[in-house]
Design an enzyme around this catalytic site. Structure first.
Site, PDB file in Angstrom:
ATOM      1  N   CYS A  58       0.823  -1.372   0.147  1.00  0.00           N
ATOM      2  CA  CYS A  58       0.099  -0.001   0.074  1.00  0.00           C
ATOM      3  C   CYS A  58       0.679   1.212   0.169  1.00  0.00           C
ATOM      4  O   CYS A  58       1.765   1.157   0.839  1.00  0.00           O
ATOM      5  CB  CYS A  58      -0.811  -0.014   1.329  1.00  0.00           C
ATOM      6  SG  CYS A  58      -2.116  -1.159   1.183  1.00  0.00           S
ATOM      7  N   HIS A 172       4.994   5.385   0.810  1.00  0.00           N
ATOM      8  CA  HIS A 172       4.773   4.128   1.161  1.00  0.00           C
ATOM      9  C   HIS A 172       4.061   3.986   2.673  1.00  0.00           C
ATOM     10  O   HIS A 172       4.624   4.741   3.637  1.00  0.00           O
ATOM     11  CB  HIS A 172       5.897   3.091   0.851  1.00  0.00           C
ATOM     12  CG  HIS A 172       5.546   1.738   0.890  1.00  0.00           C
ATOM     13  ND1 HIS A 172       5.258   0.727   2.154  1.00  0.00           N
ATOM     14  CD2 HIS A 172       5.659   0.897  -0.216  1.00  0.00           C
ATOM     15  CE1 HIS A 172       5.154  -0.165   1.695  1.00  0.00           C
ATOM     16  NE2 HIS A 172       5.204  -0.293   0.367  1.00  0.00           N
ATOM     17  N   HIS A 173       3.098   3.146   2.682  1.00  0.00           N
ATOM     18  CA  HIS A 173       2.502   3.094   3.905  1.00  0.00           C
ATOM     19  C   HIS A 173       3.421   2.549   5.168  1.00  0.00           C
ATOM     20  O   HIS A 173       2.947   2.818   6.330  1.00  0.00           O
ATOM     21  CB  HIS A 173       1.156   2.243   3.903  1.00  0.00           C
ATOM     22  CG  HIS A 173      -0.024   2.816   4.403  1.00  0.00           C
ATOM     23  ND1 HIS A 173      -0.104   3.057   5.915  1.00  0.00           N
ATOM     24  CD2 HIS A 173      -1.403   2.886   4.218  1.00  0.00           C
ATOM     25  CE1 HIS A 173      -1.133   3.578   6.326  1.00  0.00           C
ATOM     26  NE2 HIS A 173      -1.947   3.413   5.326  1.00  0.00           N
ATOM     27  N   SER A 174       4.236   1.905   4.780  1.00  0.00           N
ATOM     28  CA  SER A 174       5.179   1.344   5.866  1.00  0.00           C
ATOM     29  C   SER A 174       5.751   2.467   6.574  1.00  0.00           C
ATOM     30  O   SER A 174       6.259   2.220   7.969  1.00  0.00           O
ATOM     31  CB  SER A 174       6.302   0.406   5.392  1.00  0.00           C
ATOM     32  OG  SER A 174       7.035   1.017   4.582  1.00  0.00           O
TER      33      SER A 174
END
Length: 519
Positions: A58, A172-174
């Site tokens: 995601c 980036h969702h991380s």
């Protein structure tokens, strides 16, 4: 489209190279954030590993419309003083996704020319809105380069219908959840009216429990509250398990097919009056979240009624569908819940402080919210039903338990197993929904006044994501859609806006056609 775009470096020299008298204004270094030199290698959190899984890769997209053209040199100078001081934005991810979990953030040198992308475009081109939409959709097809920090900023100096230029930040969702990244974005901005002051974000408190005053009845209230919390949690956890195993939403014209997580998405938005939403909120003694959930229920009811009516006429080849079938639809939204003790957007320095209770990262849980999709004679019923549903969810530990369960699965079975569960669970529902509070006054991004904020996310298994973002006296409704499933996203925006108009008219006692009626 990509063949017609020529990309240039966002060049421009360091701040020291500029004359003092011509130096632009940008925010100073972010307070409380340790720079790269003070940051050591750090292992990825379990949630960050989950977002790197191939099944659940995601990214967050934040679209910023600006009231002036964007000067790339000024933006780069500002990024050096702010964003690059944050460890996540100056570190790359090394390792691989797997049960071992040997993935780490490692500090690295950041070349801003690799992250700030400025296409050469015709500022006054025809169909500029369509060009921006196509451009954003195009860049989301390509993954971020894992050999460098996982973010990039695209600056589009093209005049659109609601902005003089557009900035697109892809992260980036991380690297963090919506609350974390909104705090970081606001730390990079200042009030337009006072370039030396940080934006003001309204304070939020956890919903009150309605607890009576201490006394004889408090004991009985406490027992009832505990029983209610236990029962609601058991029911929600059972439904969560059933959803993973077999309980699937009805196949509707807005539900994605298998593989939807990897399809190209189109991002559109519509700005409505926040004052209108507050009017409804105050008249009905509800929260803003209750009102926008009601708007979403009404707008989706109207949109689906139109789609089914069109199918019944044979226009889409489906046939046999009738508006009356709306009441038999099972349609649920997955909603991200901020699990930090303090809700809302927090100061970035507080998030980055050691042992902070509002710490940076992905501290989110899921709840599943059923939507009532049907024709309502009184538009206010959409809001009342939404409030009743969300009030029940407030007396449940569903969000906390989904977070804990995900942590356990990640640690025991690894990121791939956790991603499989998350992907299957989300795919069984219809859409993702989110609501984030923004600044109460207009802000500037490194001296560039912002006209609107339209964040969204992609890479999850939904064909429709609806995100509400408040900003000053506006509310932006941002949609991320699979164009193969929802080919007319602006019609859905119209239906949501018309639903708000109908609800407002009902509150004021004015005559308004039912919002779920098909024109």
């Amino acid at each position: 489209m990509t063949d017609s775009i020529e990309t240039e470096k966002a060049g421009g020299g360091d701040m020291e190279d500029q004359n003092e008298g011509d130096a632009p204004r940008w925010p100073p270094a972010i307070d409380g954030v340790v720079g790269v030199s003070g940051f050591r290698t750090e292992r990825l959190s379990p949630a960050a590993r989950l977002f790197h899984s191939p099944k659940f890769n995601c990214c967050i997209v934040a679209i910023m419309g600006c009231k002036t053209s964007i000067d790339p040199d000024v933006v780069k100078a500002g990024l050096r003083e702010t964003l690059l001081n944050h460890p996540r934005f100056s570190s790359k991810m090394v390792g691989d996704v797997g049960r071992s979990g040997r993935m780490k953030w490692v500090p690295t040198h950041v070349n801003l020319d690799d992250h700030v992308i400025v296409p050469r475009v015709d500022r006054d081109m025809d169909s500029s809105d369509q060009f921006v939409e196509d451009y954003i959709s195009c860049i989301t097809k390509n993954p971020l380069d894992s050999s460098r920090p996982l973010w990039e900023l695209h600056l589009l100096n093209v005049r659109t219908s609601d902005a003089e230029a557009v900035g697109v930040l892809r992260i980036h969702h991380s690297m963090g959840d919506g609350a974390s990244l909104m705090s970081l974005l606001l730390a990079c901005t200042r009030k337009t009216s006072d370039p030396d002051s940080l934006p003001t974000v309204p304070l939020q408190n956890r919903a009150g429990s309605g607890r009576p005053a201490a006394g004889f009845w408090w004991f009985f209230w406490a027992i009832w509250a505990a029983v209610k919390l236990f029962w609601n949690t058991v029911v929600d956890l059972s439904l969560f398990i059933a959803t993973f195993l077999f309980l699937k939403d009805t196949e509707t014209p807005i539900k994605g097919k298998s593989g939807v997580a990897k399809t190209m998405k189109r991002f559109v938005h519509r700005t409505v009056s926040l004052d209108d939403i507050k009017l409804v909120k105050n008249k009905l003694n509800m929260s803003i979240n209750d009102v926008i959930l009601g708007i979403t229920q009404g707008g989706l009811s109207r949109y689906l009624a139109r789609r089914y009516a069109a199918d019944g006429k044979g226009e889409n080849g489906k046939g046999g569908k009738n508006i009356e079938t709306l009441k038999n639809i099972r349609l649920r939204a997955t909603i991200l819940v901020n699990l930090r003790p303090a809700v809302g957007i927090q100061a970035l320095s507080d998030m980055m402080a050691k042992k902070s209770r509002t710490r940076w990262g992905n501290w989110i849980g899921y709840i599943v919210l059923p939507f009532s999709i049907r024709h309502q004679e009184d538009p206010l019923e959409y809001v009342r039903l939404a409030k009743a549903t969300i009030d029940r969810k407030k007396h449940s530990l569903e969000a906390a338990l989904t977070f804990v369960c995900a942590e356990i699965v990640l640690k025991v079975f690894g990121a791939n197993a956790a991603a499989f569960i998350a992907e299957r669970f989300l795919f069984q529902t219809t859409l993702a929904f989110s609501n984030v509070v923004g600044p109460v006054e207009e802000i500037s991004f490194y001296g560039h006044p912002i006209a609107y904020l339209a964040p969204s996310v992609f890479g999850h298994p939904h064909a429709l994501t609806i995100h509400y973002q408040s900003y000053a006296n506006k509310m932006t409704i941002s949609l991320a859609v699979d164009p193969e499933v929802i080919g007319d996203p602006y019609q859905l925006c119209d239906d949501l806006e018309e639903c708000l108009s109908g609800i407002k008219a009902s509150v004021l006692g004015e005559n308004e056609a039912p919002v779920s009626a098909v024109p």
